[in-house]
Design an enzyme around this catalytic site. Sequence first.
Site, short mmCIF file in Angstrom:
data_model
loop_
_atom_site.label_atom_id
_atom_site.label_comp_id
_atom_site.label_asym_id
_atom_site.label_seq_id
_atom_site.Cartn_x
_atom_site.Cartn_y
_atom_site.Cartn_z
CB SER A 87 -5.10 2.06 -2.74
OG SER A 87 -5.73 1.56 -1.69
CG ASP B 116 -21.00 7.15 -13.07
OD1 ASP B 116 -20.40 6.46 -12.12
OD2 ASP B 116 -20.80 7.32 -14.21
CD GLU C 138 -2.86 1.32 0.23
OE1 GLU C 138 -2.94 2.02 -0.70
OE2 GLU C 138 -3.71 0.49 0.16
CG ASP D 226 -19.44 10.84 -18.65
OD1 ASP D 226 -19.36 10.47 -17.66
OD2 ASP D 226 -20.42 11.41 -19.57
CB VAL D 227 -16.46 6.40 -16.77
CG1 VAL D 227 -16.43 4.78 -16.86
CG2 VAL D 227 -15.16 6.79 -16.79
CG ASP E 216 -1.03 4.90 -1.08
OD1 ASP E 216 -1.67 4.50 -1.90
OD2 ASP E 216 -1.23 4.99 0.10
#
Length: 584
Positions: free
Chosen positions: A496, A564, A291, A538-539, A295
């Site tokens: 993440s 959305d 993690e 836009d997805v 990051d």
Amino acid sequence: MCLGFSRLHIRTSAYLRLLSSCFPLSPNRVIFSIPVLFSSLVWSGYLEYDQDVLVTEDWTHVGRVEPTEDLQLTFALKQQNVKLLEETLKQVSDPDSAQYGKHLSLDEVSSLVRPSLLTQKVVHHWLQSHGIRNCLTVHTQDFLQCTMTAEVAETLLPGSRFHRYTRDGQSVVRSSAPYSVHDDVHQHLDFVGGLHRFPAKRQEVIKEQRLSKAGIHLGVTPAILRARYNLTSTDVGKAHNNSQAVAQFLEQYYHPADLAEFMSIYGRSFQHLSQVDRVVGTQGGGKAGLEASLDIEYIMSTGANIPTWVFTNPGRHESQEPFLQWLILLSNMSGLPWVHTVSYGDDEDSLSTAYMMRINTEFMKAGVRGISLLFASGDSGAGCKHLGKGQNSFRPSFPASSPYVTTVGGTSFKNPFKVTYEVTDYISGGGFSNIFKMPDYQVSAVTGYLKTVATTLPPQSYFNVSGRAYPDIAALSDNYWVVINRVPVPWVSGTSASTPVVGGMLSLINDQRLLKGLPVLGFLNPLLYKLKGQALFDVTEGCHASCLDEQVQGNGFCAAPSWDPVTGWGTPNYPALLAALLVD
């Protein structure tokens, strides 16, 4: 059959129902009725009466804490002017306001929210009357961190019973039952930290992929991100007064050698830094965490050449709540990075309302200072909570559901081996808060979505249609390469990844604003929703996962044109977003 009460496995509301069923009224027994007992819980000092004190199966009970063992508890003192703080945040974050960008200093925030002298006097007197004098405060004077023995803590906080629990080599001390405070103190405190809230277990997602000889790429790297989001080799940081940060918890550390190796492999096409500028906290010497590595490597890839801080809050003191420790640091430091990304979250229903409301105030305090807080939306889709036999509902995540942070969802390439358009990543967290109402800045967008997809929505019994909806924005969250312990590791996925990617691009935009003498972006959402999707890809394809039952067949929410609750407004088109946000 009635449960024993030595370990409480249910929320307090359920606890009360259990009391009623286990101890019916009889001539030989006196028991409060449910309404009376509930009232006494709320008004006789139970600050967090709805806190889930469930001890999940992955934690092993070791035993009671010795009475002489030292504990560290955090007392969140009631703040003043919280409504004024919220109004100030709206004004400095709304581009149509005359106060836009006029952020406050830490001293100004402290003057606004500092607890009243009466509150400070009452709480200090209460602690000192129990012999507690080893306390530290913060600049804003709204937190006290005090050390005391377990015996004193249990006397101070009636009902508390401190036990030690272990999981995967990690040890924590928590109370197995709800705590209360003296009636005289109740109105002066929001909550006491260090008794509840077991650390959430991280879900590091590695998806197996088939490699294709015909593929153009075999996973997401900084070069792929720059190609998709239209970042050029010259889109790197230049301002001297800019910085960004990631926050790490629960023994998650990065290794400087991994970062240097990552940049030597993947950072050849753009100017970058190969070292972290500052570590706040204790950097562990064990194995690097996936993690933490993810990051840091990716915020420093999109936010290239920008000084980067790492806040590391391992929670080594067993009674600490590491997420709370990070927030306390923000309340006590004047010169902070402008963008913070956090890949951390808990289920809303595992936290007390009092705790979440106070955490929201901490987010507002950061926002009025010009700090942008980005949180991952989670990797469990809409989430799923089992309510009973054949009954389920979606399960929102916090802080993703906070109205005062920018929440980042996840996407995948339509063709995983080519730089194509993006679709929903099925793990991308999203939905509607059960605690926080829908903020004004997003009402129009969310209402439009609900009307557009009305016929295909999940049953409304599964979600709170009037709650804060999230995420707000998204980025690729699938099939990343990460260097960890000097080895490149493929197929790492999760929001993440998308969160630091977006954070780095916002840092670049801050960089350009600073060079022009403009204020930093600060709390982004009011401006983001006024753009109405401008400058974003836009997805519109794909759904995320949810409960699998007779009412919801495999999907939670699905992407649609415009906003959305899976990908927000979509993913960044960097040059267009820079142009849209580089205005006074």
